[in-house]
Design an enzyme around this catalytic site. Structure first.
Site, PDB file in Angstrom:
ATOM      1  N   ASP A  83      92.561  20.504  43.114  1.00  0.00           N
ATOM      2  CA  ASP A  83      91.205  19.944  43.095  1.00  0.00           C
ATOM      3  C   ASP A  83      90.356  20.624  44.178  1.00  0.00           C
ATOM      4  OD1 ASP A  83      89.197  18.137  42.353  1.00  0.00           O
ATOM      5  OD2 ASP A  83      89.845  16.629  43.821  1.00  0.00           O
ATOM      6  N   LYS A 190      78.462   5.342  46.018  1.00  0.00           N
ATOM      7  CA  LYS A 190      77.761   6.226  45.087  1.00  0.00           C
ATOM      8  C   LYS A 190      76.343   5.739  44.834  1.00  0.00           C
ATOM      9  CE  LYS A 190      82.031   7.156  42.512  1.00  0.00           C
ATOM     10  NZ  LYS A 190      82.444   8.365  43.256  1.00  0.00           N
ATOM     11  N   HIS A 217      83.130  14.961  37.857  1.00  0.00           N
ATOM     12  CA  HIS A 217      83.683  14.553  39.155  1.00  0.00           C
ATOM     13  C   HIS A 217      83.013  13.258  39.594  1.00  0.00           C
ATOM     14  CE1 HIS A 217      85.944  18.213  40.623  1.00  0.00           C
ATOM     15  NE2 HIS A 217      85.525  18.558  39.417  1.00  0.00           N
ATOM     16  N   ASN A 260      87.523  12.892  36.803  1.00  0.00           N
ATOM     17  CA  ASN A 260      88.191  12.895  38.111  1.00  0.00           C
ATOM     18  C   ASN A 260      88.101  11.549  38.816  1.00  0.00           C
ATOM     19  OD1 ASN A 260      88.501  15.628  37.655  1.00  0.00           O
ATOM     20  ND2 ASN A 260      87.875  16.194  39.718  1.00  0.00           N
ATOM     21  N   ARG A 266      92.447   4.893  45.837  1.00  0.00           N
ATOM     22  CA  ARG A 266      92.469   4.539  47.264  1.00  0.00           C
ATOM     23  C   ARG A 266      92.161   3.053  47.437  1.00  0.00           C
ATOM     24  NH1 ARG A 266      89.327   9.489  50.356  1.00  0.00           N
ATOM     25  NH2 ARG A 266      90.546  11.148  49.432  1.00  0.00           N
ATOM     26  N   ARG A 287     108.823  -0.914  51.653  1.00  0.00           N
ATOM     27  CA  ARG A 287     108.957  -0.921  50.188  1.00  0.00           C
ATOM     28  C   ARG A 287     108.212  -2.085  49.558  1.00  0.00           C
ATOM     29  NH1 ARG A 287     115.397  -0.182  50.251  1.00  0.00           N
ATOM     30  NH2 ARG A 287     115.043  -1.727  51.873  1.00  0.00           N
TER      31      ARG A 287
HETATM   32  P1  13P Z   1      85.769   9.749  43.128  1.00  0.00           P
HETATM   33  O1  13P Z   1      85.492   9.793  44.596  1.00  0.00           O
HETATM   34  O2  13P Z   1      84.638   9.112  42.379  1.00  0.00           O
HETATM   35  O3  13P Z   1      87.061   9.119  42.794  1.00  0.00           O
HETATM   36  O4  13P Z   1      85.823  11.272  42.585  1.00  0.00           O
HETATM   37  C1  13P Z   1      86.969  12.033  42.796  1.00  0.00           C
HETATM   38  C2  13P Z   1      86.771  13.474  42.454  1.00  0.00           C
HETATM   39  O5  13P Z   1      85.796  13.879  41.858  1.00  0.00           O
HETATM   40  C3  13P Z   1      87.839  14.392  42.888  1.00  0.00           C
HETATM   41  O6  13P Z   1      87.538  15.725  42.609  1.00  0.00           O
HETATM   42  O1  G3H Z   2      86.849  15.506  45.669  1.00  0.00           O
HETATM   43  C1  G3H Z   2      87.450  15.072  46.624  1.00  0.00           C
HETATM   44  C2  G3H Z   2      88.658  14.235  46.438  1.00  0.00           C
HETATM   45  O2  G3H Z   2      88.294  12.885  46.443  1.00  0.00           O
HETATM   46  C3  G3H Z   2      89.719  14.579  47.451  1.00  0.00           C
HETATM   47  O3  G3H Z   2      89.478  14.006  48.676  1.00  0.00           O
HETATM   48  O4  G3H Z   2      89.780  15.927  50.244  1.00  0.00           O
HETATM   49  O5  G3H Z   2      89.944  13.553  51.046  1.00  0.00           O
HETATM   50  O6  G3H Z   2      91.753  14.532  49.637  1.00  0.00           O
HETATM   51  P1  G3H Z   2      90.285  14.552  49.990  1.00  0.00           P
HETATM   52 ZN    ZN Z   3      85.501  16.282  42.892  1.00  0.00          ZN
END
Ligand code: 13P
Ligand code: G3H
Ligand code: ZN
Length: 330
Positions: A83, A190, A217, A260, A266, A287
């Site tokens: 990603d 957002k 995304h 995505n 989280r 666990r």
């Molecule tokens: P979110 O933060 O909306 O879950 O998007 C994740 C994302 O686009 C990772 O590339």
């Molecule tokens: O696009 C970003 C993703 O949410 C990944 O986030 O770089 O904190 O792992 P991160």
């Molecule tokens: Zn992204």
């Protein structure tokens, strides 16, 4: 079956008119929760690791966790995707590690903050495509940057994708999938109100190039119940809104094929851990609370697999190997 190239999974999604979730992972419980959801709903699945995830897992762990997912779920097509790769070097590392798909986010410079020019984006993306296709590995590019499109609603500078540029970009780079900026943004904060997304951009690109899967995304829905659980058990999250599921379904109808999701995973894990520890003050076996987090990821992903229309499609096709995909690129 081995890990599958993303191109095949998304091309099949075009044929079947459904979306495939790409879920960010950093640890075993997330992968197990996602795989249980995929297995029970018979869904193809994309597990994706960011550069942060590669660092956190020290690379080898992510590779073997994905291998474990494959071994445990031999009849589910699983893609392992990088990603937001920021350079050819990062993409090479992921390919070396066995990823079957990489994203080169050439919309931003290597600092992942500063927007690039169209020509700069084409240059780095094409470089990655030429390299990755030699190995049968799929490539996702990105054009435009994420942000909100209503005054005071989005948190970042908006650079929505220009559909004509998108068409030129696809033709010049040969990417297997393209991420569009239609008004979403990453993270939990957002929107302050129900968003209006620039859905027409999807149609304009699909009309001109119907065969290329499009990516959205920043697609977490930020469910209110997860925010409430976190806050009930001692968290301090502000009021916020994500992308409503009805907007995602609409985007899928119009041609989005990869969705995505990181933030919702989280939130699900954090809520479950806070709740478990809040209700079990004497607990100290990891666990128990990691198990609760895994269960929460499973529930969340299962819901999305049904809503995105992925459910039931795992057995639709014979998954290709990277070797077979290499021949298609030649
Ligand atoms: P979110 O933060 O909306 O879950 O998007 C994740 C994302 O686009 C990772 O590339
Ligand atoms: O696009 C970003 C993703 O949410 C990944 O986030 O770089 O904190 O792992 P991160
Ligand atoms: Zn992204």
């Amino acid at each position: 079956m081995p890990l599958v190239p993303m191109k095949q999974v998304l091309d099949e999604a075009i044929k079947g008119n459904y979306g495939v979730g790409a879920y960010n992972v950093n640890n075993m419980e997330q992968i197990q929760g996602i795989m249980r959801a995929a297995s029970e709903t018979r869904s193809p699945v994309i597990i994706q690791a960011s550069r942060g995830a590669l660092k956190y897992t020290n690379m080898a762990y992510i590779k073997y966790l994905a291998a474990a997912a494959v071994e445990d779920n031999p009849d589910i097509p699983i893609v392992l995707h990088l990603d937001h790769g920021n350079s050819l070097e990062t993409c090479k590392e992921a390919i070396e590690l066995g990823f079957t798909s990489v994203m080169i986010d050439g919309s931003l410079k290597e600092d992942s903050k500063t927007p690039t020019t169209f020509e700069g984006n084409v240059r780095v993306t094409k470089e990655v495509v030429d390299y990755a296709h030699e190995f049968g590995v799929s490539v996702e590019g990105e054009l435009g940057t994420l942000g909100g499109i209503e005054d005071g609603v989005g948190s970042e500078k908006v650079m929505l994708t220009d559909p004509d540029e998108a068409v030129k970009f696809i033709k010049r780079t040969g990417v297997d999938a393209l991420a569009l900026a239609i008004g979403t943004s990453h993270g939990a904060y957002k929107f302050k109100a129900k968003p209006t997304l620039a859905m027409d951009i999807i149609n304009k690109v699909v009309e001109k190039i119907p065969g290329v899967p499009l990516v959205m995304h920043g697609s977490s829905s930020v469910p209110q119940e997860l925010i409430e659980i976190i806050n009930k058990y001692g968290g301090r999250l502000e009021k916020t809104m994500g992308v409503p599921m009805e907007s995602i379904k609409e985007a899928i109808k119009r041609g989005i094929r990869k969705i995505n999701v990181d933030t919702d995973g989280r939130l699900a894990m954090t809520g479950a851990i806070r709740k478990y520890l809040g209700e079990n003050l004497s607990a100290f076996d990891p666990r128990t609370y990691f198990g609760a987090a895994r269960e929460a990821v499973y529930q969340m992903v299962k819901g999305k697999m049904i809503d995105f229309g992925t459910a039931g499609h795992a057995g639709d096709y014979k998954p290709m190997t990277l070797e077979e995909m290499k021949k298609i690129y030649k």
